[in-house]
Structure formats: C-alpha cells, structure tokens
Write a protein that holds these residues in place. Structure first.
Motif, PDB file in Angstrom:
ATOM      1  N   ARG A  76       0.785  -1.207   0.000  1.00 29.51           N
ATOM      2  CA  ARG A  76       0.000   0.000   0.000  1.00 29.51           C
ATOM      3  C   ARG A  76       0.831   1.277   0.000  1.00 29.51           C
ATOM      4  N   ALA A  77       1.943   1.235   0.753  1.00 30.48           N
ATOM      5  CA  ALA A  77       2.600   2.498   1.111  1.00 30.48           C
ATOM      6  C   ALA A  77       3.045   3.309  -0.107  1.00 30.48           C
ATOM      7  N   TYR A 100       2.769  -7.682   0.390  1.00 28.40           N
ATOM      8  CA  TYR A 100       3.088  -7.320   1.772  1.00 28.40           C
ATOM      9  C   TYR A 100       4.223  -8.216   2.230  1.00 28.40           C
ATOM     10  N   ARG A 101       4.896  -7.777   3.281  1.00 27.10           N
ATOM     11  CA  ARG A 101       6.043  -8.527   3.769  1.00 27.10           C
ATOM     12  C   ARG A 101       5.597  -9.467   4.880  1.00 27.10           C
ATOM     13  N   ASP A 128       8.162   3.271  -3.597  1.00 30.83           N
ATOM     14  CA  ASP A 128       7.842   2.623  -2.314  1.00 30.83           C
ATOM     15  C   ASP A 128       8.643   3.376  -1.253  1.00 30.83           C
ATOM     16  N   MET A 130       9.908   2.607   1.579  1.00 30.20           N
ATOM     17  CA  MET A 130      10.933   1.908   2.348  1.00 30.20           C
ATOM     18  C   MET A 130      11.656   0.857   1.503  1.00 30.20           C
ATOM     19  N   ALA A 132      13.942  -1.938   2.707  1.00 27.60           N
ATOM     20  CA  ALA A 132      14.482  -2.564   3.930  1.00 27.60           C
ATOM     21  C   ALA A 132      15.366  -3.747   3.550  1.00 27.60           C
ATOM     22  N   THR A 133      14.807  -4.969   3.484  1.00 23.53           N
ATOM     23  CA  THR A 133      15.618  -6.101   3.020  1.00 23.53           C
ATOM     24  C   THR A 133      15.807  -6.068   1.515  1.00 23.53           C
ATOM     25  N   GLY A 134      14.934  -5.335   0.828  1.00 20.95           N
ATOM     26  CA  GLY A 134      14.992  -5.270  -0.638  1.00 20.95           C
ATOM     27  C   GLY A 134      14.141  -6.319  -1.338  1.00 20.95           C
ATOM     28  N   GLY A 135      13.546  -7.223  -0.555  1.00 19.50           N
ATOM     29  CA  GLY A 135      12.757  -8.305  -1.166  1.00 19.50           C
ATOM     30  C   GLY A 135      11.594  -7.781  -2.009  1.00 19.50           C
ATOM     31  N   SER A 136      10.866  -6.802  -1.499  1.00 23.57           N
ATOM     32  CA  SER A 136       9.696  -6.281  -2.220  1.00 23.57           C
ATOM     33  C   SER A 136      10.121  -5.590  -3.514  1.00 23.57           C
ATOM     34  N   ASP A 197       6.261   2.362  10.379  1.00 24.93           N
ATOM     35  CA  ASP A 197       5.634   1.678   9.252  1.00 24.93           C
ATOM     36  C   ASP A 197       4.987   2.726   8.348  1.00 24.93           C
TER      37      ASP A 197
HETATM   38  C1  PRP Z   1       6.719  -2.254   3.571  1.00 21.66           C
HETATM   39  C2  PRP Z   1       7.236  -1.209   2.602  1.00 21.66           C
HETATM   40  C3  PRP Z   1       7.838  -2.031   1.492  1.00 21.66           C
HETATM   41  C4  PRP Z   1       8.373  -3.222   2.256  1.00 21.66           C
HETATM   42  C5  PRP Z   1       9.846  -3.024   2.432  1.00 21.66           C
HETATM   43  O1  PRP Z   1       5.495  -2.723   3.156  1.00 21.66           O
HETATM   44  O2  PRP Z   1       6.254  -0.317   2.154  1.00 21.66           O
HETATM   45  O3  PRP Z   1       6.871  -2.442   0.526  1.00 21.66           O
HETATM   46  O4  PRP Z   1       7.714  -3.270   3.523  1.00 21.66           O
HETATM   47  O5  PRP Z   1      10.438  -4.139   2.996  1.00 21.66           O
HETATM   48  P1  PRP Z   1      11.472  -5.049   2.229  1.00 21.66           P
HETATM   49  O6  PRP Z   1      12.462  -4.155   1.545  1.00 21.66           O
HETATM   50  O7  PRP Z   1      12.101  -5.836   3.345  1.00 21.66           O
HETATM   51  O8  PRP Z   1      10.733  -5.938   1.258  1.00 21.66           O
HETATM   52  P2  PRP Z   1       4.511  -3.554   4.127  1.00 21.66           P
HETATM   53  O9  PRP Z   1       4.814  -5.019   4.060  1.00 21.66           O
HETATM   54  O10 PRP Z   1       4.563  -2.946   5.484  1.00 21.66           O
HETATM   55  O11 PRP Z   1       3.096  -3.379   3.438  1.00 21.66           O
HETATM   56  P3  PRP Z   1       2.149  -2.081   3.371  1.00 21.66           P
HETATM   57  O12 PRP Z   1       2.796  -1.127   2.394  1.00 21.66           O
HETATM   58  O13 PRP Z   1       0.867  -2.640   2.835  1.00 21.66           O
HETATM   59  O14 PRP Z   1       2.020  -1.495   4.752  1.00 21.66           O
END
Ligand code: PRP
Length: 205
Positions: A76-77, A100-101, A128, A130, A132-136, A197
C-alpha cells in the motif's frame, strides 16, 4: 547507482516523517511533497527532444520530454508517493503491484498486479517509501521486467544498505534514488532509526 539526495527541503521533510508525534494527515502530505522533490532529481536523465517554439517576440529552440512515463506503486505504502510523480507528469500511466512482507520470513507475498501494456515504451518510476531487506523491490522489478519494462528508476524515502545491496545484486543497472540511507535493519528487519511503518502512518491504520 545510488543517489542519496542531500537538500535542506528533503532533510526538513524527512525529519517531519521521522518524528513520532506527526499526525497521519501531515505525514501523508509530507510524503507527497517529499516525493515531488525525489522525482525532480530522478528525472534528470530523461531524454528531451528539441522542438521549435515561438515566444511572443521570436522563434527559439524549446524542449519536451521524449518518453512516456509510468508510475508503479508497491501497495500500500507506495500509493502515498504517486502524486509526487503525477505532479510533474500528469498524463503518466499507472501500475499497481500489491505485496506485503511476511512478518516471520520477511519475504514479499504478492497479491495483486495490474500493469499497462505500454510499459515497454515508458520510463518507469517504481515508488515505495521503504527499502528494507529489498525483497519487495526485487520482486516488483522482476514483475515489471516480465511485463516488458526497460527503463526504470526506483524511488524511496529511506533505505537500508542491505536493501540496496540486494537490489544491486539482482538488478545492477537500476538507479536508486533515496532521501536517506539509514543506519541498519533490526532483528525484525525494520529500518533504524527509520520512520516506523510508512503504510500505517500514511493511512492512519
Ligand atoms: C513495507 C514497505 C515495502 C516493504 C519493504 O510494506 O512499504 O513495501 O515493507 O520491505 P522489504 O524491503 O524488506 O521488502 P509492508 O509489508 O509494510 O506493506 P504495506 O505497504 O501494505 O504497509
């Protein structure tokens, strides 16, 4: 390539986002504003086409952007950053990638995908807040490349080195534009010091 944009307006906006007491309406507006600044920087390398224009006094060379643009939000973010792109490119195409993660594995779980057919002819801004791990981000770029996307940039508000490394490993040509590189990921794979978040703080959930 990683571009960490150092600018007083970006520092100010990011501090508003990081502050715990910032209410969600201000948070949402600030994400949108900060996104316009990141898009300004991310647009520097777009191709331009010279075309003749007439000022009220004489003819001269003018310019227009020589590519279509697509903004892709990771739900969503990422939705909070879309208007930042549209403010500069109001006729941009839009794509949405839902994921989502997973809280245990920290791996992305895809649940939605809608990508316009024209993606191959566009410059794509993937957004996006964030990294973070880069997986998304890796999963999103995989899906976009499968759909034919060629010219892409990834825009985020804050990044962790682990996410940058992972994205570089899988997609070495992808430019990453971020407002900040934060210190570390904690045991829950949250970015520290971070801003919490981004999805929850944008939408008030
Ligand atoms: C968060 C963020 C990224 C992801 C980053 O989403 O918006 O999509 O985590 O993390 P990563 O780099 O480790 O993959 P979240 O899972 O919180 O979903 P949301 O946007 O629906 O709140």
């Amino acid at each position: 390539m990683v571009h960490i944009i150092d600018h007083p307006l970006i520092k100010r906006d990011l501090s508003i986002l990081r502050a715990r007491e910032t209410p969600h309406g201000v948070f949402r507006a600030t994400v949108a504003h900060l996104s316009t600044l990141l898009v300004y920087e991310a647009s520097r390398t777009l191709p331009v086409l010279e075309s003749q224009i007439e000022t009220p006094l004489e003819a001269m060379a003018g310019y227009r952007i020589d590519t279509s643009v697509c903004v892709v939000s990771i739900l969503r973010a990422g939705l909070g950053m879309v208007n930042g792109v549209l403010s500069h490119f109001p006729d941009a195409y839009e794509a949405h990638l839902g994921m989502y993660r997973d809280e245990e594995t920290h791996k992305p779980v895809p649940y939605y995908k809608n990508i316009p057919d024209v993606i191959g002819q566009c410059h794509t801004f993937l957004v996006d807040p964030m990294l973070a791990t880069g997986g998304s981000a890796v999963e999103a770029v995989n899906q976009l490349k499968q759909a034919g996307a060629q010219n892409m940039s990834f825009l985020c508000l804050i990044a962790a080195q682990a996410g940058i490394d992972k994205l570089h490993l899988h997609h070495p040509q992808l430019p990453i534009i971020t407002a900040a590189l934060d210190r570390e990921l904690d045991g829950n794979a949250f970015i520290r010091p971070g801003l919490g978040d981004a999805g929850d703080r944008t939408f008030g959930t």
